[in-house]
Motif scaffolding. Structure first.
Motif, PDB file in Angstrom:
ATOM      1  N   MET B   1      -1.037   4.116  21.016  1.00  0.00           N
ATOM      2  CA  MET B   1      -0.828   4.864  19.769  1.00  0.00           C
ATOM      3  C   MET B   1      -1.875   4.474  18.741  1.00  0.00           C
ATOM      4  O   MET B   1      -2.223   3.302  18.597  1.00  0.00           O
ATOM      5  N   ASN B   2      -2.411   5.459  18.013  1.00  0.00           N
ATOM      6  CA  ASN B   2      -3.456   5.141  17.041  1.00  0.00           C
ATOM      7  C   ASN B   2      -2.870   4.422  15.831  1.00  0.00           C
ATOM      8  O   ASN B   2      -1.665   4.386  15.620  1.00  0.00           O
ATOM      9  N   HIS B   3      -3.753   3.853  15.015  1.00  0.00           N
ATOM     10  CA  HIS B   3      -3.297   3.098  13.848  1.00  0.00           C
ATOM     11  C   HIS B   3      -2.653   4.012  12.819  1.00  0.00           C
ATOM     12  O   HIS B   3      -3.110   5.125  12.621  1.00  0.00           O
ATOM     13  N   PRO B   4      -1.613   3.533  12.164  1.00  0.00           N
ATOM     14  CA  PRO B   4      -1.009   4.353  11.107  1.00  0.00           C
ATOM     15  C   PRO B   4      -1.955   4.442   9.915  1.00  0.00           C
ATOM     16  O   PRO B   4      -2.725   3.511   9.659  1.00  0.00           O
ATOM     17  N   ILE B   5      -1.910   5.581   9.205  1.00  0.00           N
ATOM     18  CA  ILE B   5      -2.759   5.723   8.026  1.00  0.00           C
ATOM     19  C   ILE B   5      -2.089   5.044   6.830  1.00  0.00           C
ATOM     20  O   ILE B   5      -2.753   4.512   5.949  1.00  0.00           O
ATOM     21  N   ILE B   6      -0.752   5.043   6.839  1.00  0.00           N
ATOM     22  CA  ILE B   6      -0.008   4.314   5.812  1.00  0.00           C
ATOM     23  C   ILE B   6       0.965   3.372   6.497  1.00  0.00           C
ATOM     24  O   ILE B   6       1.710   3.789   7.390  1.00  0.00           O
ATOM     25  N   ASP B   7       0.931   2.126   6.105  1.00  0.00           N
ATOM     26  CA  ASP B   7       1.783   1.131   6.725  1.00  0.00           C
ATOM     27  C   ASP B   7       2.514   0.352   5.627  1.00  0.00           C
ATOM     28  O   ASP B   7       1.901  -0.352   4.847  1.00  0.00           O
ATOM     29  N   VAL B   8       3.830   0.547   5.585  1.00  0.00           N
ATOM     30  CA  VAL B   8       4.634  -0.106   4.560  1.00  0.00           C
ATOM     31  C   VAL B   8       5.546  -1.100   5.254  1.00  0.00           C
ATOM     32  O   VAL B   8       6.223  -0.739   6.211  1.00  0.00           O
ATOM     33  N   SER B   9       5.561  -2.338   4.796  1.00  0.00           N
ATOM     34  CA  SER B   9       6.501  -3.265   5.438  1.00  0.00           C
ATOM     35  C   SER B   9       7.147  -4.212   4.431  1.00  0.00           C
ATOM     36  O   SER B   9       6.490  -4.771   3.560  1.00  0.00           O
ATOM     37  N   ILE B  28       3.234   5.954   8.526  1.00  0.00           N
ATOM     38  CA  ILE B  28       2.885   7.369   8.571  1.00  0.00           C
ATOM     39  C   ILE B  28       1.541   7.476   9.289  1.00  0.00           C
ATOM     40  O   ILE B  28       0.624   6.698   9.015  1.00  0.00           O
ATOM     41  N   HIS B  29       1.467   8.417  10.209  1.00  0.00           N
ATOM     42  CA  HIS B  29       0.225   8.568  10.967  1.00  0.00           C
ATOM     43  C   HIS B  29      -0.635   9.677  10.389  1.00  0.00           C
ATOM     44  O   HIS B  29      -0.175  10.490   9.599  1.00  0.00           O
ATOM     45  N   GLU B  30      -1.883   9.680  10.809  1.00  0.00           N
ATOM     46  CA  GLU B  30      -2.830  10.645  10.275  1.00  0.00           C
ATOM     47  C   GLU B  30      -2.350  12.068  10.509  1.00  0.00           C
ATOM     48  O   GLU B  30      -1.775  12.379  11.556  1.00  0.00           O
ATOM     49  N   LYS B  31      -2.583  12.906   9.534  1.00  0.00           N
ATOM     50  CA  LYS B  31      -2.272  14.336   9.584  1.00  0.00           C
ATOM     51  C   LYS B  31      -0.793  14.653   9.742  1.00  0.00           C
ATOM     52  O   LYS B  31      -0.428  15.738  10.185  1.00  0.00           O
ATOM     53  N   GLU B  32       0.037  13.697   9.358  1.00  0.00           N
ATOM     54  CA  GLU B  32       1.454  14.026   9.297  1.00  0.00           C
ATOM     55  C   GLU B  32       1.732  14.794   8.013  1.00  0.00           C
ATOM     56  O   GLU B  32       0.921  14.805   7.080  1.00  0.00           O
ATOM     57  N   PHE B  33       2.870  15.471   7.993  1.00  0.00           N
ATOM     58  CA  PHE B  33       3.334  16.190   6.809  1.00  0.00           C
ATOM     59  C   PHE B  33       4.734  15.636   6.547  1.00  0.00           C
ATOM     60  O   PHE B  33       5.683  15.980   7.234  1.00  0.00           O
ATOM     61  N   VAL B  34       4.820  14.736   5.574  1.00  0.00           N
ATOM     62  CA  VAL B  34       6.062  14.004   5.368  1.00  0.00           C
ATOM     63  C   VAL B  34       6.778  14.497   4.118  1.00  0.00           C
ATOM     64  O   VAL B  34       6.169  14.637   3.066  1.00  0.00           O
ATOM     65  N   ALA B  35       8.064  14.788   4.247  1.00  0.00           N
ATOM     66  CA  ALA B  35       8.863  15.151   3.079  1.00  0.00           C
ATOM     67  C   ALA B  35       9.660  13.938   2.640  1.00  0.00           C
ATOM     68  O   ALA B  35      10.321  13.295   3.459  1.00  0.00           O
ATOM     69  N   HIS B  61       4.318  -5.334   1.495  1.00  0.00           N
ATOM     70  CA  HIS B  61       2.993  -4.788   1.200  1.00  0.00           C
ATOM     71  C   HIS B  61       2.819  -3.348   1.662  1.00  0.00           C
ATOM     72  O   HIS B  61       3.556  -2.851   2.514  1.00  0.00           O
ATOM     73  N   VAL B  62       1.843  -2.704   1.066  1.00  0.00           N
ATOM     74  CA  VAL B  62       1.473  -1.339   1.416  1.00  0.00           C
ATOM     75  C   VAL B  62       0.029  -1.389   1.879  1.00  0.00           C
ATOM     76  O   VAL B  62      -0.823  -1.944   1.195  1.00  0.00           O
ATOM     77  N   GLN B  63      -0.233  -0.828   3.052  1.00  0.00           N
ATOM     78  CA  GLN B  63      -1.613  -0.726   3.494  1.00  0.00           C
ATOM     79  C   GLN B  63      -1.946   0.723   3.776  1.00  0.00           C
ATOM     80  O   GLN B  63      -1.175   1.441   4.407  1.00  0.00           O
ATOM     81  N   ILE B  64      -3.081   1.149   3.267  1.00  0.00           N
ATOM     82  CA  ILE B  64      -3.551   2.497   3.547  1.00  0.00           C
ATOM     83  C   ILE B  64      -4.883   2.385   4.263  1.00  0.00           C
ATOM     84  O   ILE B  64      -5.803   1.743   3.755  1.00  0.00           O
ATOM     85  N   MET B  65      -4.958   2.945   5.444  1.00  0.00           N
ATOM     86  CA  MET B  65      -6.141   2.829   6.296  1.00  0.00           C
ATOM     87  C   MET B  65      -6.569   1.363   6.418  1.00  0.00           C
ATOM     88  O   MET B  65      -7.743   1.030   6.356  1.00  0.00           O
ATOM     89  N   GLY B  66      -5.572   0.496   6.507  1.00  0.00           N
ATOM     90  CA  GLY B  66      -5.854  -0.920   6.711  1.00  0.00           C
ATOM     91  C   GLY B  66      -6.274  -1.665   5.462  1.00  0.00           C
ATOM     92  O   GLY B  66      -6.610  -2.839   5.520  1.00  0.00           O
ATOM     93  N   LYS B  67      -6.280  -0.973   4.303  1.00  0.00           N
ATOM     94  CA  LYS B  67      -6.702  -1.638   3.065  1.00  0.00           C
ATOM     95  C   LYS B  67      -5.624  -1.513   2.001  1.00  0.00           C
ATOM     96  O   LYS B  67      -4.609  -0.850   2.204  1.00  0.00           O
ATOM     97  N   THR B  68      -5.862  -2.152   0.852  1.00  0.00           N
ATOM     98  CA  THR B  68      -4.904  -1.995  -0.242  1.00  0.00           C
ATOM     99  C   THR B  68      -5.124  -0.618  -0.875  1.00  0.00           C
ATOM    100  O   THR B  68      -6.226  -0.069  -0.792  1.00  0.00           O
ATOM    101  N   PRO B  69      -4.084  -0.065  -1.506  1.00  0.00           N
ATOM    102  CA  PRO B  69      -4.243   1.257  -2.123  1.00  0.00           C
ATOM    103  C   PRO B  69      -5.411   1.296  -3.108  1.00  0.00           C
ATOM    104  O   PRO B  69      -6.151   2.277  -3.167  1.00  0.00           O
ATOM    105  N   GLY B  70      -5.602   0.222  -3.858  1.00  0.00           N
ATOM    106  CA  GLY B  70      -6.700   0.180  -4.825  1.00  0.00           C
ATOM    107  C   GLY B  70      -8.063   0.369  -4.172  1.00  0.00           C
ATOM    108  O   GLY B  70      -8.942   1.026  -4.727  1.00  0.00           O
ATOM    109  N   GLN B  71      -8.228  -0.191  -2.983  1.00  0.00           N
ATOM    110  CA  GLN B  71      -9.531  -0.109  -2.317  1.00  0.00           C
ATOM    111  C   GLN B  71      -9.847   1.286  -1.802  1.00  0.00           C
ATOM    112  O   GLN B  71     -11.011   1.621  -1.597  1.00  0.00           O
TER     113      GLN B  71
END
Ligand SMILES: Nc1ncnc2c1ncn2[C@@H]1O[C@H](COP(=O)(O)OP(=O)(O)OP(=O)(O)O)[C@@H](O)[C@H]1O
Ligand SMILES: [Mg+2]
Lengths: 277, 252
Positions: B1-9, B28-35, B61-71
């Motif tokens: 499975m590919n890496h998630p684009i958003i990873d919340v833990s 959340i994985h890439e190109k998902e449509f989440v409600a 923590h929240v990671q987006i594409m493996g980085k912090t949201p700020g990055q």
């Protein structure tokens, strides 16, 4: 008659000072009005009186003492505003009063101090020395430069600071910088209309201009023009009828404000009347 | 499975001691449509602000594409819930949309590319002819479109929308979801909405947000919720919604 008055250096200085003050008011006052910082500006203006007291008591130059103290007060207020936006007013009110009280006590205790207190409360535009004109020139240049250099950032922060933060604009830094500029402007404008009336000159022109402007830049330009008009008209009336200049300028500005409100009301009324025909 | 684009833990958050979200984890994985759905005050807006880095988590923590949201802020588009900020502010629609292109070079200012991006964003929202209007003079729905255009002007990889349909009429609504579906081909979309009926045919996953978050991938819901009558341990109000989504989905 205005022409005849122009042969006096004090009158020429007064007009130059009025124009610089207007430019600063137009640019900084717009920022104050759209960011709802009027109360904070009032706090800085009154805290500045503490700076005047310090300057006289310790015998340091007026501009240095007043500027230094106002800047300090402004930075403290900004820190509080940024920390809790909706709780900041109490704190600002305290600094407001403390600055004022400090100024009064220090001036009481200054040996041989007998300068007219009124001139700081209501300004002394007819007695602006050449050195102050240079201060004003320098600070106007800094103000104009900052406003145009940071225009897009300022626009974003003033309109939607959360989004600006998301887009990586250094919101807090720019906030500190601009509130610092507000403090500087206030110290300068106190020279012209005094600290009681500085808030009026800082807010009335932008308030009128806001309704007729489609952009922040236009609002700044329009406020500057209005402020110049109020200043010169006020000066001329004060000279012609021998009135206190600062108070006259403010009354002219207030007249302009009510006139614009009335005009607005009539315009809106005629439009609805037309629709109701 | 590919890496998630958003990873919340293990994410927890509270406002001045009042807990709003506790121990939230999902991917959340890439190109998902989440409600994101849930009752008023359930924490949807708070969750979005944590995901994009406007709020900092108390725990986890929240990671987006493996980085912090700020990055990765440059890759994030955001449409806030409250559009009535700073009423009577003198700013044109175009200047609002251009905010999506911030930060500009302070020496050279706006580039042609910035203007072009703003114009095409306005075009896609059908708002180009209103670009010189004052934002204050727009109707609620038009303002909503302007703010969506502002988010699109960024050309983000991930698009967060907080109740974008609240002010839009029903035709505009399906139009908007159509646009989002189109955008979903290249972007991940996370949307808060109470339009569960309309949404049900677009989304790939649903998250119920009410203090805790229950994240359901589509397949998972159908089996667990319909056939086994599975109930998330959340509030009844939050709860009715995903079931309904499922029913419409299953009956189609
Ligand atoms: N700035 C704040 N300070 C303190 N409490 C807050 C703040 N913002 C939100 N809250 C509280 O946090 C909880 C979650 O709020 P949030 O805005 O995330 O809910 P929501 O799910 O987006 O609701 P809605 O559907 O009404 O938009 C609410 O109980 C709210 O009262
Ligand atoms: Mg919300």
């Amino acid at each position: 008659m205005m022409i005849e008055a122009l042969q006096f250096e004090f009158m020429r200085n007064a007009i130059i000072a009025g124009c610089f003050a207007s430019l600063i008011c137009g640019v900084i006052g717009t920022f104050v009005v759209v960011n709802r910082l009027v109360f904070l500006a009032g706090g800085i203006a009154h805290a500045a009186y503490g700076g005047i007291g310090i300057a006289f008591f310790f015998g340091i130059p007026y501009m240095l003492g007043t500027l230094g103290f106002s800047l300090l007060a402004a930075m403290v207020m900004t820190a509080v505003v940024l920390k809790s936006k909706h709780r900041a007013d109490t704190f600002i009110g305290i600094i407001w009063a403390v600055g004022m009280a400090m100024g009064i006590i220090l001036l009481d205790k200054t040996p041989g101090y007998n300068v007219n207190l009124m001139s700081y409360l209501f300004g002394s535009i007819l007695a602006v020395p050449n050195s102050d004109i240079w201060w004003m020139l320098g600070l106007s240049v800094i103000t104009l430069f900052s406003a145009s250099f940071l225009y897009r950032d300022l626009l974003a922060i003033s309109y939607d600071d959360e989004f600006a933060k998301l887009r990586g604009v250094p919101v807090n830094l720019i906030y500190f910088l601009f509130i610092g500029l507000i403090a500087v402007s206030i110290v300068i404008i106190i020279r012209v209309v005094g600290l009681i009336l500085v808030i009026a000159l800082l807010t009335i022109p932008p308030y009128i201009a806001e309704k007729y402007s489609r952009s922040l830049a236009m609002m700044m330009a329009l406020s500057t023009m209005l402020a110049v008009f109020f200043n010169i008209t006020g000066l001329w009336l004060a000279y012609a009828y021998n009135l206190t200049s600062g108070a006259t300028i403010i009354l002219v500005a207030a007249a302009g404000f009510f006139l614009s409100m009335g005009l607005d009301f009539l315009l809106r009324k005629s439009r609805t009347d037309y629709q109701n025909l | 499975m590919n890496h998630p684009i958003i990873d919340v833990s293990g994410l927890s958050f509270s406002y001045n001691g009042t807990p709003v979200l506790s121990d939230v984890s999902f991917r959340i994985h890439e190109k998902e449509f989440v409600a994101l759905i849930g009752p008023n005050g359930g924490g949807k807006t708070t969750l979005i602000k944590l995901l994009i880095g406007l709020l900092k988590p108390r725990q986890g923590h929240v990671q987006i594409m493996g980085k912090t949201p700020g990055q990765v802020a440059g890759q994030i588009g955001y449409v806030p819930q409250d559009l009535n900020i700073n009423k009577s502010f003198p700013i044109s629609v175009m200047d609002v949309v251009l905010m999506g292109r911030l930060p500009f070079s302070r020496w050279t200012g706006l580039s042609k590319k910035d203007t072009a991006a703003a114009i095409s964003a306005l075009e896609s929202m059908n708002m180009l002819d209103l670009r010189d209007r004052k934002i204050d003079d727009l109707s609620g729905g038009q303002r909503e479109r302007a703010f969506i255009a502002r988010a699109l002007a960024t050309d983000p990889k991930i698009l967060f929308l907080d109740e974008p349909t609240a002010n839009i009429d029903s035709r505009g609504r399906s139009e908007l979801f159509g646009i989002l579906k189109e955008l979903n081909k290249t972007k991940t979309i996370i949307v808060v909405s109470h339009d569960t009926m309309v949404l049900s045919s677009y989304v790939t996953a649903v998250a119920c947000v009410n203090r805790s978050v229950h994240y359901h991938d589509n397949a998972e819901i159908t089996e667990e919720m319909l056939e086994m009558g599975y109930h998330c341990p959340v509030d009844i109000i939050a709860h009715g919604l995903p079931h309904r989504i499922l029913k419409t989905h299953g009956n189609e």
